[in-house]
Design an enzyme around this catalytic site. Structure first.
Site, PDB file in Angstrom:
ATOM      1  N   ASP A  91      42.056  44.071  36.569  1.00  0.00           N
ATOM      2  CA  ASP A  91      41.944  43.447  37.896  1.00  0.00           C
ATOM      3  C   ASP A  91      40.996  44.271  38.771  1.00  0.00           C
ATOM      4  O   ASP A  91      39.944  44.666  38.318  1.00  0.00           O
ATOM      5  CB  ASP A  91      43.330  43.276  38.528  1.00  0.00           C
ATOM      6  CG  ASP A  91      44.138  42.178  37.824  1.00  0.00           C
ATOM      7  OD1 ASP A  91      43.514  41.312  37.181  1.00  0.00           O
ATOM      8  OD2 ASP A  91      45.378  42.196  37.903  1.00  0.00           O
TER       9      ASP A  91
ATOM     10  N   HIS B 177      30.780  36.831  36.379  1.00  0.00           N
ATOM     11  CA  HIS B 177      31.711  35.708  36.297  1.00  0.00           C
ATOM     12  C   HIS B 177      31.209  34.530  37.117  1.00  0.00           C
ATOM     13  O   HIS B 177      30.530  34.719  38.130  1.00  0.00           O
ATOM     14  CB  HIS B 177      33.091  36.153  36.798  1.00  0.00           C
ATOM     15  CG  HIS B 177      34.213  35.341  36.238  1.00  0.00           C
ATOM     16  ND1 HIS B 177      34.059  34.454  35.199  1.00  0.00           N
ATOM     17  CD2 HIS B 177      35.537  35.279  36.571  1.00  0.00           C
ATOM     18  CE1 HIS B 177      35.220  33.897  34.917  1.00  0.00           C
ATOM     19  NE2 HIS B 177      36.132  34.371  35.742  1.00  0.00           N
TER      20      HIS B 177
ATOM     21  N   LYS C 225      44.254  41.046  44.274  1.00  0.00           N
ATOM     22  CA  LYS C 225      43.263  40.033  43.939  1.00  0.00           C
ATOM     23  C   LYS C 225      43.941  38.683  43.718  1.00  0.00           C
ATOM     24  O   LYS C 225      45.169  38.603  43.594  1.00  0.00           O
ATOM     25  CB  LYS C 225      42.468  40.440  42.697  1.00  0.00           C
ATOM     26  CG  LYS C 225      43.252  40.766  41.417  1.00  0.00           C
ATOM     27  CD  LYS C 225      43.924  39.621  40.697  1.00  0.00           C
ATOM     28  CE  LYS C 225      43.014  38.567  40.145  1.00  0.00           C
ATOM     29  NZ  LYS C 225      42.469  38.898  38.826  1.00  0.00           N
TER      30      LYS C 225
ATOM     31  N   ASP D 156      42.021  43.867  31.056  1.00  0.00           N
ATOM     32  CA  ASP D 156      41.673  43.327  32.364  1.00  0.00           C
ATOM     33  C   ASP D 156      42.417  44.166  33.411  1.00  0.00           C
ATOM     34  O   ASP D 156      43.627  44.009  33.605  1.00  0.00           O
ATOM     35  CB  ASP D 156      42.134  41.859  32.399  1.00  0.00           C
ATOM     36  CG  ASP D 156      41.850  41.186  33.719  1.00  0.00           C
ATOM     37  OD1 ASP D 156      41.328  41.841  34.638  1.00  0.00           O
ATOM     38  OD2 ASP D 156      42.166  39.977  33.820  1.00  0.00           O
TER      39      ASP D 156
ATOM     40  N   ASP E  19      48.739  35.275  38.853  1.00  0.00           N
ATOM     41  CA  ASP E  19      47.650  36.227  38.616  1.00  0.00           C
ATOM     42  C   ASP E  19      47.102  36.666  39.974  1.00  0.00           C
ATOM     43  O   ASP E  19      45.975  36.349  40.358  1.00  0.00           O
ATOM     44  CB  ASP E  19      46.556  35.550  37.763  1.00  0.00           C
ATOM     45  CG  ASP E  19      45.435  36.512  37.382  1.00  0.00           C
ATOM     46  OD1 ASP E  19      45.646  37.740  37.438  1.00  0.00           O
ATOM     47  OD2 ASP E  19      44.342  36.018  37.033  1.00  0.00           O
TER      48      ASP E  19
ATOM     49  N   GLU F  25      37.160  44.573  38.516  1.00  0.00           N
ATOM     50  CA  GLU F  25      36.382  43.617  39.297  1.00  0.00           C
ATOM     51  C   GLU F  25      36.260  44.068  40.749  1.00  0.00           C
ATOM     52  O   GLU F  25      37.161  44.730  41.281  1.00  0.00           O
ATOM     53  CB  GLU F  25      37.001  42.216  39.195  1.00  0.00           C
ATOM     54  CG  GLU F  25      38.392  42.089  39.768  1.00  0.00           C
ATOM     55  CD  GLU F  25      39.110  40.818  39.312  1.00  0.00           C
ATOM     56  OE1 GLU F  25      39.296  40.652  38.086  1.00  0.00           O
ATOM     57  OE2 GLU F  25      39.496  40.015  40.173  1.00  0.00           O
TER      58      GLU F  25
ATOM     59  N   SER G  58      44.261  39.807  28.868  1.00  0.00           N
ATOM     60  CA  SER G  58      43.975  39.016  30.067  1.00  0.00           C
ATOM     61  C   SER G  58      45.042  39.192  31.137  1.00  0.00           C
ATOM     62  O   SER G  58      46.239  39.040  30.872  1.00  0.00           O
ATOM     63  CB  SER G  58      43.921  37.536  29.650  1.00  0.00           C
ATOM     64  OG  SER G  58      44.223  36.692  30.729  1.00  0.00           O
ATOM     65  N   GLY G  59      44.592  39.456  32.351  1.00  0.00           N
ATOM     66  CA  GLY G  59      45.535  39.554  33.466  1.00  0.00           C
ATOM     67  C   GLY G  59      46.232  38.224  33.718  1.00  0.00           C
ATOM     68  O   GLY G  59      47.450  38.191  33.967  1.00  0.00           O
ATOM     69  N   LEU G  60      45.459  37.134  33.645  1.00  0.00           N
ATOM     70  CA  LEU G  60      46.056  35.812  33.862  1.00  0.00           C
ATOM     71  C   LEU G  60      47.131  35.530  32.819  1.00  0.00           C
ATOM     72  O   LEU G  60      48.240  35.092  33.144  1.00  0.00           O
ATOM     73  CB  LEU G  60      44.957  34.738  33.792  1.00  0.00           C
ATOM     74  CG  LEU G  60      45.427  33.286  33.811  1.00  0.00           C
ATOM     75  CD1 LEU G  60      46.121  32.956  35.129  1.00  0.00           C
ATOM     76  CD2 LEU G  60      44.255  32.328  33.580  1.00  0.00           C
TER      77      LEU G  60
ATOM     78  N   ARG H 116      32.981  44.320  36.712  1.00  0.00           N
ATOM     79  CA  ARG H 116      32.944  42.845  36.827  1.00  0.00           C
ATOM     80  C   ARG H 116      32.504  42.440  38.221  1.00  0.00           C
ATOM     81  O   ARG H 116      33.095  42.878  39.219  1.00  0.00           O
ATOM     82  CB  ARG H 116      34.331  42.296  36.505  1.00  0.00           C
ATOM     83  CG  ARG H 116      34.554  40.844  36.896  1.00  0.00           C
ATOM     84  CD  ARG H 116      35.811  40.339  36.262  1.00  0.00           C
ATOM     85  NE  ARG H 116      36.358  39.160  36.895  1.00  0.00           N
ATOM     86  CZ  ARG H 116      37.442  38.539  36.474  1.00  0.00           C
ATOM     87  NH1 ARG H 116      38.095  38.982  35.404  1.00  0.00           N
ATOM     88  NH2 ARG H 116      37.901  37.481  37.109  1.00  0.00           N
TER      89      ARG H 116
ATOM     90  N   ASN I  79      43.372  35.091  41.237  1.00  0.00           N
ATOM     91  CA  ASN I  79      42.617  34.569  40.101  1.00  0.00           C
ATOM     92  C   ASN I  79      41.360  33.854  40.601  1.00  0.00           C
ATOM     93  O   ASN I  79      41.398  33.102  41.568  1.00  0.00           O
ATOM     94  CB  ASN I  79      43.489  33.623  39.269  1.00  0.00           C
ATOM     95  CG  ASN I  79      42.736  33.113  38.057  1.00  0.00           C
ATOM     96  OD1 ASN I  79      42.066  32.087  38.109  1.00  0.00           O
ATOM     97  ND2 ASN I  79      42.817  33.848  36.970  1.00  0.00           N
ATOM     98  N   SER I  80      40.277  34.076  39.904  1.00  0.00           N
ATOM     99  CA  SER I  80      38.959  33.597  40.346  1.00  0.00           C
ATOM    100  C   SER I  80      38.865  32.083  40.448  1.00  0.00           C
ATOM    101  O   SER I  80      37.974  31.563  41.125  1.00  0.00           O
ATOM    102  CB  SER I  80      37.885  34.096  39.379  1.00  0.00           C
ATOM    103  OG  SER I  80      37.920  35.483  39.270  1.00  0.00           O
TER     104      SER I  80
HETATM  105  C1  SPV Z   1      41.753  36.863  33.021  1.00  0.00           C
HETATM  106  O1  SPV Z   1      41.783  36.412  31.872  1.00  0.00           O
HETATM  107  O2  SPV Z   1      42.742  37.275  33.620  1.00  0.00           O
HETATM  108  C2  SPV Z   1      40.467  36.926  33.735  1.00  0.00           C
HETATM  109  C3  SPV Z   1      39.495  35.895  33.505  1.00  0.00           C
HETATM  110  O3  SPV Z   1      40.308  37.794  34.550  1.00  0.00           O
HETATM  111  S1  SPV Z   1      39.686  34.727  34.762  1.00  0.00           S
HETATM  112  O4  SPV Z   1      40.984  34.103  34.617  1.00  0.00           O
HETATM  113  O5  SPV Z   1      38.608  33.806  34.558  1.00  0.00           O
HETATM  114  O6  SPV Z   1      39.559  35.391  36.048  1.00  0.00           O
HETATM  115 MG    MG Z   2      42.022  38.557  35.257  1.00  0.00          MG
END
Ligand code: SPV
Ligand code: MG
Length: 322
Positions: free
Chosen positions: A108, A210, A141, A106, A79, A135, A67-69, A179, A143-144
């Protein structure tokens, strides 16, 4: 001949025999197999370092989400592409070294344009990743779940990123997940579906759709229209209370539990820090933390002890190859 001797050759994935995951590949399902369309969704568990990767593997997960986060957070970054791709790749390499199960990274938005995306994908594969998820946002980017402003990439330009990854990483086992952030960015189903069709045409192996809603209506509507033209991957962080049976009924291929190791660690570390402060010592906490033996076992210290008898004092005759 002992098992140790037999494990001397590096596996294709590059595990040395002394890594916690060892180099055996028996029983390991490929990421491509996990992300196929099944009767029941596959799970990918978040990991953000080698230790969390090993813990997830031991628990029985068949694949990991780098996971990027979570990786950003564990490195002290936001993130928001604050971590460089090579810092992320360093972490992925440690995860791949420690765990045998495949890792979807991930990626990104690909860290730039098509050129960055293909470079990063190639490097990640070399360092042990089994796939990358990219994505359709601009670099850098965000974080979503943080802001409402998520400028989407132009569809054609993003398709170029996907095609460049496909043309560069020729390993047929390497999985490319496209994504779609259209719903996150406040667009509707039509935009999400247009993008899905374009990304499938560009060579994506699966579509991650997502959503930031607290119920699964958006992703279920998408899945209903998309009809599994490619496998669908979801990240139910916000709609966490939905039973997996609903994803199964919708034909979802893969569910990513995207940040739960990291959030579990935050809660556990916060709790133990507070207790040591408030209790003025560690006498009371021992039953509530992992025993040292568990750590030594996770990191295969027994293999090191066995190797010492083979390499450090082979003449002592204390068990090596006898
Ligand atoms: C991550 O885990 O970094 C993701 C999922 O990309 S989210 O945090 O929902 O974007
Ligand atoms: Mg991410």
């Amino acid at each position: 001949m002992s098992g140790l001797r037999r494990t001397r050759v590096l596996s294709e994935k590059g595990h040395p025999p002394w890594s916690p995951g060892g180099n055996a590949s028996e029983g390991v399902t490929t990421l491509r197999d996990l992300i196929r369309i099944h009767d029941s969704p596959s799970f990918l568990m978040e990991a953000h370092d080698a230790l969390s990767a090993v813990i997830a593997e031991r628990a029985g997960f068949k694949g990991l989400w780098a996971s990027g986060l979570s990786i950003s957070s564990s490195l002290g970054y936001r993130d928001a592409n604050e971590a460089s791709w090579s810092e992320v790749a360093d972490v992925v390499e440690r995860m791949a070294y420690a765990a045998r199960i495949p890792i979807l990274v991930d990626g990104d938005s690909g860290f730039g344009n098509f050129n960055n995306a293909r470079l990063v994908a190639g490097r990640l594969r070399k360092r042990g990743a089994s796939g990358i998820c990219i994505e359709d946002k601009a670099f850098p980017k965000m974080n979503s779940f943080i802001s409402d402003r998520h400028p989407l990439a132009d569809i054609e330009e993003f398709c170029g990123r996907l095609r460049a990854v496909k043309d560069t990483v020729l390993d047929p086992d390497f999985v490319l997940v496209a994504r779609i952030e259209a719903l996150i960015a406040g667009h509707g189903q039509d935009e999400a579906l247009d993008r899905a069709h374009a990304y499938a045409e560009a060579g994506a192996d699966a579509i991650l759709i997502h959503s930031r809603k607290s119920d699964p209506t958006e992703i279920l509507a998408f899945a209903g229209s998309w009809q599994n033209r490619l496998p669908v991957v979801i990240v139910p962080t916000k709609y966490f209370s939905t039973p997996v049976a609903e994803y199964r009924a919708a034909g979802i291929s893969t569910v990513i539990w995207a940040n739960h190791n990291m959030r579990a660690a935050i809660a556990a570390m916060r709790n133990i820090c507070n207790r040591i402060i408030h209790e003025g010592g560690i006498a009371g906490i021992e039953p509530d933390i992992a025993p040292l033996e568990e750590l030594f076992e996770l990191m295969a210290y027994d293999e090191l002890a066995a190797a010492e008898t083979r390499y450090l004092w082979p003449k002592a005759g204390n068990g090596a190859d006898s």
